[in-house]
Design an enzyme around this catalytic site. Structure first.
Site, PDB file in Angstrom:
ATOM      1  N   ALA A   1       0.830  -1.204   0.000  1.00 52.21           N
ATOM      2  CA  ALA A   1       0.000   0.000   0.000  1.00 52.21           C
ATOM      3  C   ALA A   1       0.866   1.256   0.000  1.00 52.21           C
ATOM      4  CB  ALA A   1      -0.916   0.007   1.220  1.00 52.21           C
ATOM      5  N   ASP A   2       0.523   2.193  -0.888  1.00 53.71           N
ATOM      6  CA  ASP A   2       1.165   3.500  -0.846  1.00 53.71           C
ATOM      7  C   ASP A   2       0.247   4.445  -0.066  1.00 53.71           C
ATOM      8  OD1 ASP A   2      -0.900   4.199  -2.577  1.00 53.71           O
ATOM      9  OD2 ASP A   2       0.381   4.249  -4.356  1.00 53.71           O
ATOM     10  N   SER A   3       0.580   5.727  -0.025  1.00 53.64           N
ATOM     11  CA  SER A   3      -0.212   6.658   0.777  1.00 53.64           C
ATOM     12  C   SER A   3      -1.648   6.782   0.265  1.00 53.64           C
ATOM     13  CB  SER A   3       0.458   8.028   0.826  1.00 53.64           C
ATOM     14  OG  SER A   3       0.631   8.542  -0.478  1.00 53.64           O
TER      15      SER A   3
ATOM     16  N   ASP B   1      -3.349   4.398  -1.292  1.00 51.10           N
ATOM     17  CA  ASP B   1      -4.021   3.157  -0.879  1.00 51.10           C
ATOM     18  C   ASP B   1      -4.448   3.231   0.584  1.00 51.10           C
ATOM     19  OD1 ASP B   1      -3.748   1.801  -3.349  1.00 51.10           O
ATOM     20  OD2 ASP B   1      -1.695   1.216  -2.834  1.00 51.10           O
ATOM     21  N   THR B   2      -3.576   3.793   1.414  1.00 52.00           N
ATOM     22  CA  THR B   2      -3.887   3.901   2.842  1.00 52.00           C
ATOM     23  C   THR B   2      -5.098   4.810   3.061  1.00 52.00           C
ATOM     24  OG1 THR B   2      -1.560   3.547   3.384  1.00 52.00           O
ATOM     25  CG2 THR B   2      -2.939   4.475   5.115  1.00 52.00           C
TER      26      THR B   2
END
Length: 140
Positions: A93-95, A97-98
């Site tokens: 997860a990237d930012s 996705d978070t």
């Protein structure tokens, strides 16, 4: 869920706190010992606030539900290993996705997560704990 790992760790922790208090009272800076070998001891002393902090883990059902939502948001296969200890970054997860995970959690549980709280979420367990806390707060 709290655990005590034995009387010896309590007595060591107690002695460390006593020594730290003596160091502070006498104006002596605490010493950190570490070595390269695996059998050596390493102590890192950090200043703690005077507040008592009690933390309880979320119910297993909540963790399972959050795992399902994380799998869905990250489009992970159903057989992928996602547990309470899983870090969002380790799951790919990237930012963005978070942020989407947090939005999915808000929608699923009917809660609103403040930005500051959302930034502190790093693992599935963090998310589950926060959700239970917010649900309890909303009930009160």
């Amino acid at each position: 869920m709290a655990a005590i790992t034995g009387a010896s760790s309590i007595s060591v922790r107690s002695r460390l706190h006593q020594n730290l208090a003596l160091c502070r009272a006498n104006g002596v800076k605490p010493l950190s010992l570490s070595g390269n070998g695996r059998s050596s001891l390493s102590f890192g002393l950090q200043q703690r606030s005077a507040r008592l902090r009690i933390s309880c883990a979320a119910k297993p059902e909540m963790v399972d539900k959050v795992c399902q939502i994380v799998r869905k948001q990250l489009a992970l296969p159903d057989d992928s290993e996602v547990s309470g200890e899983s870090k969002f970054s380790a799951l790919g997860a990237d930012s963005l996705d978070t942020v989407e995970i947090v939005m999915g959690l808000e929608e699923e549980f009917g809660i609103s997560v403040e930005e500051e709280s959302a930034q502190s979420i790093a693992t599935v367990q963090d998310a589950a704990d926060l959700i239970e806390k917010l649900i309890e707060k909303n009930k009160a």
